[in-house]
Design a protein around this motif. Sequence first.
Motif, PDB file in Angstrom:
ATOM      1  N   LEU A  74       0.630  -1.328   0.453  1.00  0.00           N
ATOM      2  CA  LEU A  74      -0.074  -0.321  -0.202  1.00  0.00           C
ATOM      3  C   LEU A  74       0.766   1.290  -0.074  1.00  0.00           C
ATOM      4  CD1 LEU A  74      -2.887  -0.702   2.200  1.00  0.00           C
ATOM      5  CD2 LEU A  74      -2.878  -1.015  -0.071  1.00  0.00           C
ATOM      6  N   GLY A  75       1.699   1.141   0.615  1.00  0.00           N
ATOM      7  CA  GLY A  75       3.115   2.457   0.548  1.00  0.00           C
ATOM      8  C   GLY A  75       3.623   2.263  -0.186  1.00  0.00           C
ATOM      9  N   LEU A  76       3.824   1.082  -0.719  1.00  0.00           N
ATOM     10  CA  LEU A  76       4.639   1.468  -2.733  1.00  0.00           C
ATOM     11  C   LEU A  76       3.506   1.978  -3.584  1.00  0.00           C
ATOM     12  CD1 LEU A  76       6.977   0.928  -4.521  1.00  0.00           C
ATOM     13  CD2 LEU A  76       6.378  -1.280  -4.277  1.00  0.00           C
ATOM     14  N   HIS A  77       2.218   1.729  -3.484  1.00  0.00           N
ATOM     15  CA  HIS A  77       1.461   1.987  -4.408  1.00  0.00           C
ATOM     16  C   HIS A  77       1.350   3.524  -4.056  1.00  0.00           C
ATOM     17  CE1 HIS A  77      -2.443   2.692  -6.570  1.00  0.00           C
ATOM     18  NE2 HIS A  77      -2.081   1.184  -7.363  1.00  0.00           N
ATOM     19  N   ALA A  78       1.659   3.888  -3.346  1.00  0.00           N
ATOM     20  CA  ALA A  78       0.248   5.474  -3.174  1.00  0.00           C
ATOM     21  C   ALA A  78       1.835   6.468  -2.528  1.00  0.00           C
ATOM     22  CB  ALA A  78       0.250   5.655  -1.089  1.00  0.00           C
ATOM     23  N   ALA A  79       3.415   5.666  -3.024  1.00  0.00           N
ATOM     24  CA  ALA A  79       4.596   6.374  -3.140  1.00  0.00           C
ATOM     25  C   ALA A  79       4.083   6.670  -4.930  1.00  0.00           C
ATOM     26  CB  ALA A  79       5.650   5.748  -2.581  1.00  0.00           C
ATOM     27  N   ILE A  80       4.227   5.653  -5.180  1.00  0.00           N
ATOM     28  CA  ILE A  80       4.597   5.885  -6.862  1.00  0.00           C
ATOM     29  C   ILE A  80       3.059   6.444  -7.198  1.00  0.00           C
ATOM     30  CG2 ILE A  80       4.025   4.138  -8.974  1.00  0.00           C
ATOM     31  CD1 ILE A  80       5.482   1.929  -7.724  1.00  0.00           C
ATOM     32  N   ALA A  81       2.046   6.859  -6.620  1.00  0.00           N
ATOM     33  CA  ALA A  81       0.991   7.123  -7.542  1.00  0.00           C
ATOM     34  C   ALA A  81       1.314   8.585  -6.928  1.00  0.00           C
ATOM     35  CB  ALA A  81      -0.381   6.702  -6.340  1.00  0.00           C
ATOM     36  N   LEU A  82       1.840   8.976  -5.654  1.00  0.00           N
ATOM     37  CA  LEU A  82       2.152  10.701  -5.304  1.00  0.00           C
ATOM     38  C   LEU A  82       3.279  11.475  -6.589  1.00  0.00           C
ATOM     39  CD1 LEU A  82       1.873  12.876  -3.102  1.00  0.00           C
ATOM     40  CD2 LEU A  82       3.561  11.978  -2.276  1.00  0.00           C
ATOM     41  N   GLY A  83       4.507  10.183  -6.185  1.00  0.00           N
ATOM     42  CA  GLY A  83       5.018  11.109  -7.971  1.00  0.00           C
ATOM     43  C   GLY A  83       5.117  10.938  -9.334  1.00  0.00           C
ATOM     44  N   TYR A  84       4.125   9.541  -9.071  1.00  0.00           N
ATOM     45  CA  TYR A  84       3.288  10.139 -10.910  1.00  0.00           C
ATOM     46  C   TYR A  84       2.603  11.082 -11.172  1.00  0.00           C
ATOM     47  CZ  TYR A  84       0.906   9.408 -15.051  1.00  0.00           C
ATOM     48  OH  TYR A  84      -0.268   8.745 -16.684  1.00  0.00           O
ATOM     49  N   TRP A  85       1.490  11.796  -9.550  1.00  0.00           N
ATOM     50  CA  TRP A  85       0.528  13.163 -10.107  1.00  0.00           C
ATOM     51  C   TRP A  85       2.055  14.516  -9.933  1.00  0.00           C
ATOM     52  CZ3 TRP A  85      -0.300  16.416  -5.673  1.00  0.00           C
ATOM     53  CH2 TRP A  85      -0.917  17.577  -5.754  1.00  0.00           C
ATOM     54  N   ARG A  86       2.420  14.556  -8.819  1.00  0.00           N
ATOM     55  CA  ARG A  86       3.471  15.275  -9.216  1.00  0.00           C
ATOM     56  C   ARG A  86       4.304  15.696 -10.372  1.00  0.00           C
ATOM     57  NH1 ARG A  86       6.686  16.654  -2.861  1.00  0.00           N
ATOM     58  NH2 ARG A  86       6.770  18.555  -4.492  1.00  0.00           N
ATOM     59  N   LYS A  87       4.445  14.656 -10.783  1.00  0.00           N
ATOM     60  CA  LYS A  87       5.732  14.379 -12.423  1.00  0.00           C
ATOM     61  C   LYS A  87       5.107  14.931 -13.149  1.00  0.00           C
ATOM     62  CE  LYS A  87       9.108  12.279 -15.468  1.00  0.00           C
ATOM     63  NZ  LYS A  87       9.481  11.420 -15.606  1.00  0.00           N
ATOM     64  N   LYS A  88       3.325  14.258 -13.928  1.00  0.00           N
ATOM     65  CA  LYS A  88       2.916  13.966 -14.778  1.00  0.00           C
ATOM     66  C   LYS A  88       1.487  15.621 -14.023  1.00  0.00           C
ATOM     67  CE  LYS A  88       4.471  10.906 -17.045  1.00  0.00           C
ATOM     68  NZ  LYS A  88       4.197  11.033 -18.369  1.00  0.00           N
ATOM     69  N   GLY A  89       1.019  16.161 -13.204  1.00  0.00           N
ATOM     70  CA  GLY A  89      -0.062  17.108 -13.075  1.00  0.00           C
ATOM     71  C   GLY A  89      -1.020  15.808 -12.969  1.00  0.00           C
ATOM     72  N   ASP A  90      -1.674  14.745 -13.394  1.00  0.00           N
ATOM     73  CA  ASP A  90      -2.879  14.424 -13.788  1.00  0.00           C
ATOM     74  C   ASP A  90      -2.601  12.586 -12.855  1.00  0.00           C
ATOM     75  OD1 ASP A  90      -4.428  13.356 -15.249  1.00  0.00           O
ATOM     76  OD2 ASP A  90      -4.586  13.258 -16.903  1.00  0.00           O
ATOM     77  N   PHE A  91      -3.699  12.073 -13.143  1.00  0.00           N
ATOM     78  CA  PHE A  91      -3.470  10.779 -11.887  1.00  0.00           C
ATOM     79  C   PHE A  91      -4.394  10.300 -12.829  1.00  0.00           C
ATOM     80  CE2 PHE A  91      -4.955   7.993  -9.291  1.00  0.00           C
ATOM     81  CZ  PHE A  91      -4.144   7.192  -8.312  1.00  0.00           C
ATOM     82  N   ARG A  92      -3.454   9.111 -13.423  1.00  0.00           N
ATOM     83  CA  ARG A  92      -4.415   7.861 -13.934  1.00  0.00           C
ATOM     84  C   ARG A  92      -4.589   7.105 -13.677  1.00  0.00           C
ATOM     85  NH1 ARG A  92      -2.686  10.201 -20.288  1.00  0.00           N
ATOM     86  NH2 ARG A  92      -4.041  12.178 -20.214  1.00  0.00           N
ATOM     87  N   LEU A  93      -5.226   5.894 -13.132  1.00  0.00           N
ATOM     88  CA  LEU A  93      -5.208   5.003 -12.037  1.00  0.00           C
ATOM     89  C   LEU A  93      -4.521   3.971 -13.442  1.00  0.00           C
ATOM     90  CD1 LEU A  93      -5.783   3.498  -9.511  1.00  0.00           C
ATOM     91  CD2 LEU A  93      -7.719   2.822 -10.450  1.00  0.00           C
ATOM     92  N   ALA A  94      -4.424   3.611 -14.271  1.00  0.00           N
ATOM     93  CA  ALA A  94      -4.224   2.471 -15.024  1.00  0.00           C
ATOM     94  C   ALA A  94      -2.472   2.073 -15.098  1.00  0.00           C
ATOM     95  CB  ALA A  94      -5.036   2.506 -16.713  1.00  0.00           C
ATOM     96  N   GLU A  95      -2.080   3.924 -14.998  1.00  0.00           N
ATOM     97  CA  GLU A  95      -1.386   3.946 -16.181  1.00  0.00           C
ATOM     98  C   GLU A  95      -0.064   3.776 -13.923  1.00  0.00           C
ATOM     99  OE1 GLU A  95       0.331   7.059 -18.162  1.00  0.00           O
ATOM    100  OE2 GLU A  95      -1.044   6.786 -19.286  1.00  0.00           O
ATOM    101  N   VAL A  96      -1.143   4.735 -13.269  1.00  0.00           N
ATOM    102  CA  VAL A  96      -0.579   4.306 -11.838  1.00  0.00           C
ATOM    103  C   VAL A  96       0.387   2.628 -11.594  1.00  0.00           C
ATOM    104  CG1 VAL A  96      -0.788   4.832  -9.599  1.00  0.00           C
ATOM    105  CG2 VAL A  96      -0.493   6.482 -11.478  1.00  0.00           C
ATOM    106  N   PHE A  97      -1.099   2.168 -11.199  1.00  0.00           N
ATOM    107  CA  PHE A  97      -1.417   0.641 -11.354  1.00  0.00           C
ATOM    108  C   PHE A  97      -0.172  -0.356 -11.949  1.00  0.00           C
ATOM    109  CE2 PHE A  97      -2.627  -3.520 -11.407  1.00  0.00           C
ATOM    110  CZ  PHE A  97      -2.726  -3.896 -10.111  1.00  0.00           C
ATOM    111  N   ARG A  98       0.374   0.035 -13.296  1.00  0.00           N
ATOM    112  CA  ARG A  98       1.798  -0.826 -13.826  1.00  0.00           C
ATOM    113  C   ARG A  98       2.723  -0.536 -13.547  1.00  0.00           C
ATOM    114  NH1 ARG A  98       0.449   1.239 -19.188  1.00  0.00           N
ATOM    115  NH2 ARG A  98       2.549   2.555 -19.213  1.00  0.00           N
TER     116      ARG A  98
END
Length: 128
Positions: A74-98
């Motif tokens: 769960l922490g890894l997923h949250a860290a990746i989601a946060l990093g993805y959101w900060r880098k892209k300014g967008d949140f795409r669940l499919a890409e974050v999960f991949r």
Amino acid sequence: MGDWLAPVLATFVTLPLLLFLLVYFGVRLFGGRKRAAFYAAVNVATAFFIAAVYFLLTVLFGKSYFIHLLLFLLGLHAAIALGYWRKKGDFRLAEVFRLFWRASFLIFASLYAGLLAYGMVARVAANL
């Protein structure tokens, strides 16, 4: 029908690298490209690597680390989601999960190899 399912699953949890190789060469055999075959094998084998690490931890250290592994995932997923959101300014669940699934493969395949080596060395040293 269920007579063969349990031994096959137990084999793949015990030896997830075997499953990885079977899927990789199976996809390659039926016309898949190398990259597509590799990603298909990663996607299938990740869950088995996670299960194998859980069971290796349980056998080697004598207690369950299920909650620890779940919190780590769960922490890894949250860290990746946060990093993805900060880098892209967008949140795409499919890409974050991949990204999460591929990072989990790398982490748990490494943990599996390390725990397997540690377990072998510890068992040999205990019997000397």
